[in-house]
Design a protein around this motif. Structure first.
Motif, PDB file in Angstrom:
ATOM      1  N   GLU A  61       0.830  -1.204   0.000  1.00  0.00           N
ATOM      2  CA  GLU A  61       0.000   0.000   0.000  1.00  0.00           C
ATOM      3  C   GLU A  61       0.865   1.256   0.000  1.00  0.00           C
ATOM      4  O   GLU A  61       0.553   2.255  -0.660  1.00  0.00           O
ATOM      5  CB  GLU A  61      -0.920  -0.013   1.226  1.00  0.00           C
ATOM      6  CG  GLU A  61      -1.932   1.102   1.277  1.00  0.00           C
ATOM      7  CD  GLU A  61      -3.010   0.993   0.195  1.00  0.00           C
ATOM      8  OE1 GLU A  61      -3.744   1.972   0.023  1.00  0.00           O
ATOM      9  OE2 GLU A  61      -3.098  -0.066  -0.466  1.00  0.00           O
ATOM     10  N   ALA A  62       1.983   1.230   0.748  1.00  0.00           N
ATOM     11  CA  ALA A  62       2.900   2.370   0.753  1.00  0.00           C
ATOM     12  C   ALA A  62       3.475   2.604  -0.640  1.00  0.00           C
ATOM     13  O   ALA A  62       3.633   3.751  -1.075  1.00  0.00           O
ATOM     14  CB  ALA A  62       4.023   2.125   1.755  1.00  0.00           C
ATOM     15  N   ALA A  63       3.776   1.520  -1.368  1.00  0.00           N
ATOM     16  CA  ALA A  63       4.295   1.648  -2.735  1.00  0.00           C
ATOM     17  C   ALA A  63       3.224   2.141  -3.689  1.00  0.00           C
ATOM     18  O   ALA A  63       3.507   2.904  -4.616  1.00  0.00           O
ATOM     19  CB  ALA A  63       4.848   0.306  -3.212  1.00  0.00           C
ATOM     20  N   ARG A  64       1.997   1.728  -3.492  1.00  0.00           N
ATOM     21  CA  ARG A  64       0.913   2.124  -4.393  1.00  0.00           C
ATOM     22  C   ARG A  64       0.536   3.594  -4.217  1.00  0.00           C
ATOM     23  O   ARG A  64       0.351   4.325  -5.193  1.00  0.00           O
ATOM     24  CB  ARG A  64      -0.315   1.257  -4.155  1.00  0.00           C
ATOM     25  CG  ARG A  64      -1.457   1.489  -5.145  1.00  0.00           C
ATOM     26  CD  ARG A  64      -2.682   0.673  -4.795  1.00  0.00           C
ATOM     27  NE  ARG A  64      -3.296   1.172  -3.564  1.00  0.00           N
ATOM     28  CZ  ARG A  64      -4.125   2.219  -3.512  1.00  0.00           C
ATOM     29  NH1 ARG A  64      -4.430   2.889  -4.614  1.00  0.00           N
ATOM     30  NH2 ARG A  64      -4.658   2.599  -2.370  1.00  0.00           N
ATOM     31  N   THR A  65       0.435   4.033  -2.955  1.00  0.00           N
ATOM     32  CA  THR A  65      -0.030   5.401  -2.675  1.00  0.00           C
ATOM     33  C   THR A  65       1.099   6.419  -2.651  1.00  0.00           C
ATOM     34  O   THR A  65       0.865   7.610  -2.820  1.00  0.00           O
ATOM     35  CB  THR A  65      -0.754   5.442  -1.325  1.00  0.00           C
ATOM     36  OG1 THR A  65       0.178   5.088  -0.275  1.00  0.00           O
ATOM     37  CG2 THR A  65      -1.933   4.483  -1.323  1.00  0.00           C
ATOM     38  N   GLY A  66       2.339   5.932  -2.429  1.00  0.00           N
ATOM     39  CA  GLY A  66       3.447   6.861  -2.277  1.00  0.00           C
ATOM     40  C   GLY A  66       3.429   7.597  -0.955  1.00  0.00           C
ATOM     41  O   GLY A  66       4.097   8.631  -0.802  1.00  0.00           O
ATOM     42  N   VAL A  93       7.695   3.297   4.652  1.00  0.00           N
ATOM     43  CA  VAL A  93       7.914   4.611   4.046  1.00  0.00           C
ATOM     44  C   VAL A  93       8.362   4.409   2.596  1.00  0.00           C
ATOM     45  O   VAL A  93       9.344   3.688   2.344  1.00  0.00           O
ATOM     46  CB  VAL A  93       8.972   5.419   4.831  1.00  0.00           C
ATOM     47  CG1 VAL A  93       9.286   6.723   4.112  1.00  0.00           C
ATOM     48  CG2 VAL A  93       8.487   5.690   6.238  1.00  0.00           C
ATOM     49  N   PRO A  94       7.675   5.015   1.622  1.00  0.00           N
ATOM     50  CA  PRO A  94       8.075   4.846   0.215  1.00  0.00           C
ATOM     51  C   PRO A  94       9.386   5.560  -0.085  1.00  0.00           C
ATOM     52  O   PRO A  94       9.677   6.616   0.473  1.00  0.00           O
ATOM     53  CB  PRO A  94       6.912   5.461  -0.567  1.00  0.00           C
ATOM     54  CG  PRO A  94       6.321   6.463   0.373  1.00  0.00           C
ATOM     55  CD  PRO A  94       6.486   5.891   1.757  1.00  0.00           C
ATOM     56  N   ILE A  95      10.152   4.962  -0.978  1.00  0.00           N
ATOM     57  CA  ILE A  95      11.382   5.584  -1.479  1.00  0.00           C
ATOM     58  C   ILE A  95      11.011   6.184  -2.831  1.00  0.00           C
ATOM     59  O   ILE A  95      10.740   5.466  -3.797  1.00  0.00           O
ATOM     60  CB  ILE A  95      12.506   4.541  -1.642  1.00  0.00           C
ATOM     61  CG1 ILE A  95      12.788   3.843  -0.311  1.00  0.00           C
ATOM     62  CG2 ILE A  95      13.763   5.190  -2.188  1.00  0.00           C
ATOM     63  CD1 ILE A  95      13.708   2.647  -0.443  1.00  0.00           C
ATOM     64  N   LYS A  96      11.008   7.537  -2.903  1.00  0.00           N
ATOM     65  CA  LYS A  96      10.525   8.221  -4.106  1.00  0.00           C
ATOM     66  C   LYS A  96      11.600   9.131  -4.683  1.00  0.00           C
ATOM     67  O   LYS A  96      12.348   9.759  -3.942  1.00  0.00           O
ATOM     68  CB  LYS A  96       9.282   9.063  -3.795  1.00  0.00           C
ATOM     69  CG  LYS A  96       8.072   8.275  -3.363  1.00  0.00           C
ATOM     70  CD  LYS A  96       6.817   9.127  -3.386  1.00  0.00           C
ATOM     71  CE  LYS A  96       6.889  10.280  -2.414  1.00  0.00           C
ATOM     72  NZ  LYS A  96       5.621  11.064  -2.398  1.00  0.00           N
ATOM     73  N   GLY A 103      11.027   2.032  -4.279  1.00  0.00           N
ATOM     74  CA  GLY A 103      10.990   0.953  -3.295  1.00  0.00           C
ATOM     75  C   GLY A 103      10.321   1.413  -2.017  1.00  0.00           C
ATOM     76  O   GLY A 103       9.646   2.450  -1.975  1.00  0.00           O
ATOM     77  N   VAL A 104      10.522   0.643  -0.969  1.00  0.00           N
ATOM     78  CA  VAL A 104       9.918   0.925   0.339  1.00  0.00           C
ATOM     79  C   VAL A 104      10.922   0.564   1.431  1.00  0.00           C
ATOM     80  O   VAL A 104      11.598  -0.468   1.341  1.00  0.00           O
ATOM     81  CB  VAL A 104       8.613   0.117   0.542  1.00  0.00           C
ATOM     82  CG1 VAL A 104       8.088   0.277   1.972  1.00  0.00           C
ATOM     83  CG2 VAL A 104       7.553   0.545  -0.457  1.00  0.00           C
ATOM     84  N   ILE A 105      11.021   1.441   2.463  1.00  0.00           N
ATOM     85  CA  ILE A 105      11.742   1.065   3.684  1.00  0.00           C
ATOM     86  C   ILE A 105      10.707   0.515   4.646  1.00  0.00           C
ATOM     87  O   ILE A 105       9.675   1.153   4.906  1.00  0.00           O
ATOM     88  CB  ILE A 105      12.465   2.269   4.311  1.00  0.00           C
ATOM     89  CG1 ILE A 105      13.550   2.779   3.363  1.00  0.00           C
ATOM     90  CG2 ILE A 105      13.095   1.880   5.638  1.00  0.00           C
ATOM     91  CD1 ILE A 105      14.319   3.974   3.903  1.00  0.00           C
ATOM     92  N   ASN A 106      10.987  -0.650   5.173  1.00  0.00           N
ATOM     93  CA  ASN A 106       9.999  -1.346   6.007  1.00  0.00           C
ATOM     94  C   ASN A 106      10.596  -1.660   7.376  1.00  0.00           C
ATOM     95  O   ASN A 106      11.709  -2.178   7.479  1.00  0.00           O
ATOM     96  CB  ASN A 106       9.571  -2.647   5.320  1.00  0.00           C
ATOM     97  CG  ASN A 106       8.352  -3.256   5.972  1.00  0.00           C
ATOM     98  OD1 ASN A 106       7.397  -2.563   6.249  1.00  0.00           O
ATOM     99  ND2 ASN A 106       8.398  -4.561   6.215  1.00  0.00           N
ATOM    100  N   ALA A 107       9.860  -1.289   8.426  1.00  0.00           N
ATOM    101  CA  ALA A 107      10.254  -1.619   9.803  1.00  0.00           C
ATOM    102  C   ALA A 107       9.098  -2.332  10.476  1.00  0.00           C
ATOM    103  O   ALA A 107       7.944  -1.893  10.377  1.00  0.00           O
ATOM    104  CB  ALA A 107      10.625  -0.359  10.575  1.00  0.00           C
ATOM    105  N   GLU A 108       9.394  -3.436  11.165  1.00  0.00           N
ATOM    106  CA  GLU A 108       8.368  -4.209  11.867  1.00  0.00           C
ATOM    107  C   GLU A 108       8.828  -4.444  13.302  1.00  0.00           C
ATOM    108  O   GLU A 108      10.021  -4.529  13.593  1.00  0.00           O
ATOM    109  CB  GLU A 108       8.140  -5.557  11.163  1.00  0.00           C
ATOM    110  CG  GLU A 108       7.594  -5.427   9.746  1.00  0.00           C
ATOM    111  CD  GLU A 108       7.479  -6.771   9.040  1.00  0.00           C
ATOM    112  OE1 GLU A 108       6.494  -6.956   8.319  1.00  0.00           O
ATOM    113  OE2 GLU A 108       8.365  -7.614   9.227  1.00  0.00           O
ATOM    114  N   SER A 109       7.852  -4.530  14.179  1.00  0.00           N
ATOM    115  CA  SER A 109       8.175  -4.738  15.594  1.00  0.00           C
ATOM    116  C   SER A 109       7.240  -5.766  16.188  1.00  0.00           C
ATOM    117  O   SER A 109       6.069  -5.891  15.779  1.00  0.00           O
ATOM    118  CB  SER A 109       8.066  -3.423  16.376  1.00  0.00           C
ATOM    119  OG  SER A 109       8.283  -3.637  17.759  1.00  0.00           O
TER     120      SER A 109
END
Length: 440
Positions: A61-66, A93-96, A103-109
């Motif tokens: 979704e982050a990649a689709r919406t930016g 967070v999208p990489i634009k 791409g996308v930076i992804n953090a999970e906890s």
């Protein structure tokens, strides 16, 4: 990614986001996000997902919406893709770069509500740095590809100029074609040539540089020989005078060759080295809008971008073939009587002098005979000169068919024909002359 960016994401992940953290990069089509090798999973033996479709889950979704996606409880998110049960919250967070999603930076906890607005701002800043680094890398790769293409094009131009130099010095059409195939093989290209017969509105395949084993594969696959195969002009595309890359060679083969089926055609292409995705080039051989033939060229080193260069090359080949044809035509006119097709008087005596001298030098027999048609003037007077020409043509062909290939038959003048018979005794010559007289 550059080593520097790789190191920055590693430091940020280890110190600020101890659970799953990393970068997913978009593919060229923009359909999937692929997990980068630097992505860190906890525990280390976890089996990570390798790619995610754009629009799928929180990351997609982050990649689709930016736009950044910060979710405190992923279990309550309707689009969440459950990859690992331990995860409770996620920040993407999208990489634009100029609105293009790289791409996308992804953090999970494993903790709920683990990410703050401050964390989001930090990753947005990091994403901007990563985007700049990726764009620089993309430009560098594009420039390198361009330089590689330029170097390859220069090599191809040099090779084609070398071929053109060779064939321009040749005035025999068959030698031109043979030299063309041999020189193309030196740069790992294979060709097939079909020559146009304008009278019949058809083409005949007269040459291929394929090795014998590949030609055997084609012949067996077709069920008949490819060489000397004829197909009508109507079988070819309407834009035949324009060079083209053939994206589906199997379609062209099925169109040109009779009794072919798709599985057999694909097997032939595979066995002769035309791999999937390879686009052979179809090059018309045109001189002043006159179509002389077609040249098909293929090879691992050929690309659609080579089409302009090879189009110029094909024009040079066409010019060389036309020049050779005209030269042979002039040569034939110089030695051939245009009405009968026999040697003219000059050619007959030039060749006859050589044979007579050889007979004298080696003490071998040599005979000659002169023939004419009785009352030929009456034929012209009563039936017209057109009828007389037809009689003379038939008489010439009868003489030609009545002797050996090594014998010389020529028109001396009017209705008079001379035949030179090397290696022939007088008695034998008398028998030939009587047989010829009787047949007339």
């Amino acid at each position: 990614m550059t080593n520097r960016t790789y190191r920055v994401t590693e430091i940020v992940g280890q110190n600020l986001f101890p659970d799953n953290f990393g970068i997913l990069l978009s593919d060229e089509a923009g359909e999937y996000l692929h997990v980068h090798a630097s992505y860190r999973f906890r525990p280390a033996d976890a089996v990570p997902v390798k790619k995610i479709r754009v629009g799928q889950g929180i990351t997609g979704e982050a990649a689709r919406t930016g736009k950044p996606q910060r979710v405190g409880n992923v279990k309550l998110h309707p689009g969440y893709v459950n990859v690992e049960n331990r995860i409770r919250s996620e920040l993407c967070v999208p990489i634009k770069f100029k609105e293009q999603i790289l791409g996308v930076i992804n953090a999970e906890s494993t903790k709920p509500n683990a990410f703050t607005a401050e964390d989001e701002r930090l990753l947005v800043t990091l994403a901007g740095q990563v985007a700049t680094a990726l764009e620089q890398l993309r430009k560098s790769r594009a420039e390198r590809r361009w330089l590689d293409q330029l170097a390859r094009s220069n090599d191809l131009i040099y090779a084609l100029l070398n071929i053109t130099t060779h064939i321009e010095n040749t005035l025999d059409p068959q030698e031109i074609i043979q030299r063309l195939g041999a020189e193309l093989q030196k740069i790992d290209l294979t060709c097939i040539m079909a020559i146009h017969d304008s009278n019949r509105e058809s083409f005949m395949i007269t040459y291929t540089s394929m090795p014998p084993e590949h030609l055997g594969v084609v012949d067996r696959g077709l069920g008949y020989p490819m060489l000397h195969y004829t197909f009508p002009l109507s079988k070819l595309p309407e834009d035949m005078l324009q060079p083209a890359a053939i994206s589906k060679p199997e379609d062209e083969i099925e169109s040109l060759f009779r009794d072919t089926e798709r599985p057999g055609v694909l097997r032939i292409l595979r066995e002769i080295g035309v791999s999937a995705g390879m686009e052979p080039l179809r090059l018309p051989l045109v001189v002043e809008d006159n179509l002389l033939g077609i040249l098909w060229i293929w090879g691992e080193g050929i690309r659609t971008s080579d089409l302009p260069i090879l189009s110029i090359f094909a024009k040079q080949v066409g010019i060389s073939l036309e020049r050779a044809r005209l030269f042979q035509e002039v040569q034939n006119l110089a030695v051939t009587d245009p009405l009968t097709g026999l040697h003219n008087r000059r050619s007959l005596f030039d060749l006859g002098r050589i044979e007579f001298s050889r007979g004298q030098r080696l003490n071998r027999p040599f005979c000659s005979m002169m023939l004419d048609i009785d009352r030929f003037k009456q034929i012209n007077d009563q039936h017209g000169h057109a009828a007389g020409d037809t009689i003379l043509q038939e008489f010439a062909q009868l003489c030609r068919r009545s002797v050996r290939d090594i014998d010389l038959v020529g028109r001396y003048g009017g209705e008079e024909i001379i035949i030179f018979l090397p290696e022939t005794e007088l008695d034998t010559s008398l028998l030939i002359a009587e047989r010829l007289r009787a047949s007339v």
